[in-house]
Scaffold this motif. Structure first.
Motif, short mmCIF file in Angstrom:
data_model
loop_
_atom_site.label_atom_id
_atom_site.label_comp_id
_atom_site.label_asym_id
_atom_site.label_seq_id
_atom_site.Cartn_x
_atom_site.Cartn_y
_atom_site.Cartn_z
N THR A 50 32.53 -24.34 -15.77
CA THR A 50 33.00 -23.07 -16.31
C THR A 50 32.88 -21.98 -15.24
OG1 THR A 50 32.11 -23.79 -18.41
CG2 THR A 50 32.63 -21.44 -18.23
N PRO A 51 33.92 -21.15 -15.06
CA PRO A 51 33.78 -20.07 -14.08
C PRO A 51 32.66 -19.11 -14.48
CG PRO A 51 35.86 -19.89 -15.31
CD PRO A 51 35.24 -21.18 -15.71
N PHE A 52 31.98 -18.58 -13.47
CA PHE A 52 30.84 -17.70 -13.79
C PHE A 52 30.87 -16.44 -12.94
CE2 PHE A 52 28.40 -18.67 -9.93
CZ PHE A 52 28.89 -19.92 -9.57
N ILE A 53 30.28 -15.39 -13.51
CA ILE A 53 30.07 -14.16 -12.76
C ILE A 53 28.57 -14.02 -12.49
CG2 ILE A 53 32.14 -13.10 -13.76
CD1 ILE A 53 30.23 -11.18 -15.30
N ALA A 54 28.24 -13.16 -11.53
CA ALA A 54 26.85 -12.97 -11.12
C ALA A 54 26.33 -11.68 -11.74
CB ALA A 54 26.78 -12.87 -9.61
N SER A 55 25.12 -11.76 -12.28
CA SER A 55 24.54 -10.61 -12.95
C SER A 55 23.10 -10.40 -12.52
CB SER A 55 24.61 -10.86 -14.47
OG SER A 55 24.01 -9.81 -15.16
N GLY A 56 22.74 -9.16 -12.22
CA GLY A 56 21.35 -8.86 -11.87
C GLY A 56 21.18 -8.61 -10.39
N ASN A 91 28.59 -8.62 -12.46
CA ASN A 91 28.18 -7.76 -13.57
C ASN A 91 27.23 -6.69 -13.03
OD1 ASN A 91 27.69 -7.68 -16.79
ND2 ASN A 91 25.79 -7.26 -15.73
N MET A 92 27.38 -5.45 -13.50
CA MET A 92 26.42 -4.41 -13.15
C MET A 92 26.02 -3.65 -14.40
SD MET A 92 27.79 -2.84 -9.54
CE MET A 92 29.05 -1.82 -10.32
#
Ligand code: NAD
Length: 332
Positions: free
Chosen positions: A173-179, A199-200
């Motif tokens: 699954t495609p993912f975004i980066a958070s944190g 993600n921000m």
């Protein structure tokens, strides 16, 4: 600047793969619409609205402020008063929201309900085990939330340099980066690590349109990466907070109490009390969430200026890395 094309921008029809994550008592229409108008994805926080009907009104208010897509966050975590998650989800479906950010424990039933209405799910998780379970539930995107994040960091404390590569190895699954992200260098970095976006939270709290008191934004600008603390680990609900007197008092009771009853600190960590901080600007009045990324935040821009800057920085960073490769290529 060149337009971005990633799995996230393609699926959502947004210009830049930057998401404003759900934030309790911050994710109102003012912020979500400003982020979406700037080309990212703004997100309303469902539980910030006292009732599902208030969420309906907020969604409609947001639609008067932007014609661009925006999402809704539904977080399933222990709460002092248990919300009717199903009713919030129903409003999201009825109001034709296209994307929902889910987070927290046992999201299966809510994800199933939203998916059957054709909604795109972006599920936030702090471990690869949870990412794999969410993948089995059929979520469209994962938001991989490293230990650097504000708020609920999970119980495993794995920072994004490891977690993102683990995600790339273990999930399809495609993912975004958070944190831990606040700039375009961060965006270029996470694209390199395999993410399709970033993600921000804290960074968007500290913008002109963010509907919280100016004093809180100034506190973020003045803070360093040392100014957060972790509470609630004893109850396996670890939360990263701005390090103020109330947070440290809660932490002291958590550490020293012989009984370990959550009730002993509930009055200190209560969300209602934390909300007063954002309304009245006394940053010591209650607890509020922020990440160590505060150390990178030096200004209070509009969302438009911030997103444009991130776009430019990301592009410049990618070009700079390409230049580092050129001498090697020309020798061939
Ligand atoms: P609240 O006043 O209900 O609770 C305050 C804090 O204590 C929260 O961190 C909560 O998770 C925690 N908590 C409550 N009961 C607990 C228990 N029995 N054991 C361990 N921890 C407990 O919180 P609130 O600010 O009114 O928020 C409502 C809900 O939204 C909470 O579940 C909260 O965690 C969640 N939340 C959502 C976001 C978001 O971005 N959507 C961000 C932060 C928190």
């Amino acid at each position: 600047t060149m337009p971005f094309k990633t799995a996230l921008t393609e699926a959502l029809g947004i210009a830049i793969p930057v998401v404003q994550g759900g934030m309790q008592w911050v994710g109102y229409a003012e912020l979500a619409s400003a982020v979406s108008n700037a080309g990212g994805l703004g997100i309303l926080t469902a539980l910030t609205q006292p009732t599902p009907e208030d969420l309906r009104k907020e969604i409609r208010r947001c639609r008067t402020m932007t014609t661009k897509p925006f999402g809704v966050n539904i977080t399933l975590l222990p709460a002092l008063v248990t919300p009717n998650y199903d009713a919030y989800a129903q409003v999201v479906i009825d109001e034709n929201i296209k994307i929902v950010e889910t987070a927290g424990n046992s999201p299966g039933p809510i994800i199933k309900k939203l998916k059957s209405a054709g909604i795109i799910i972006l599920h936030k998780c702090t471990t690869i085990r949870h990412a794999i379970s969410a993948e089995k539930l059929g979520v469209d995107f994962l938001s991989i939330d490293g230990f650097e994040c504000a708020g609920h960091v999970g119980e495993h404390d794995i920072p994004n340099f490891i977690l993102l590569r683990r995600a790339a190895q273990s999930i399809k699954t495609p993912f975004i980066a958070s944190g831990g992200f606040a700039d375009g260098q961060g965006l270029a970095g996470v694209l390199a690590l395999g993410a399709c976006g970033m993600n921000m939270g804290t960074r968007f709290m500290c913008t002109v349109e963010s509907p919280i008191h100016e004093n809180v934004k100034k506190a973020i600008v003045n803070a360093t990466e040392d100014d957060t603390t972790l509470v609630l680990r004893r109850w396996r609900n670890t939360s990263r907070l701005f390090k103020n007197k109330v947070a440290m008092e809660a932490k002291k009771i958590e550490t020293e109490s012989p009984t370990g009853k959550f009730e002993e600190i509930a009055h200190l960590v209560s969300g209602k009390r934390g909300r007063e901080v954002y309304l009245n600007g006394d940053v010591e009045y209650g607890v509020w969430s922020a990440g160590p990324v505060m150390g990178l935040i030096k200004d209070i821009p509009t969302c438009e200026v911030l997103v444009k800057r991130i776009e430019r920085e990301a592009e410049e960073t990618i070009a700079k890395i390409q230049e580092m490769m050129t001498p090697v290529r020309s020798k061939l």
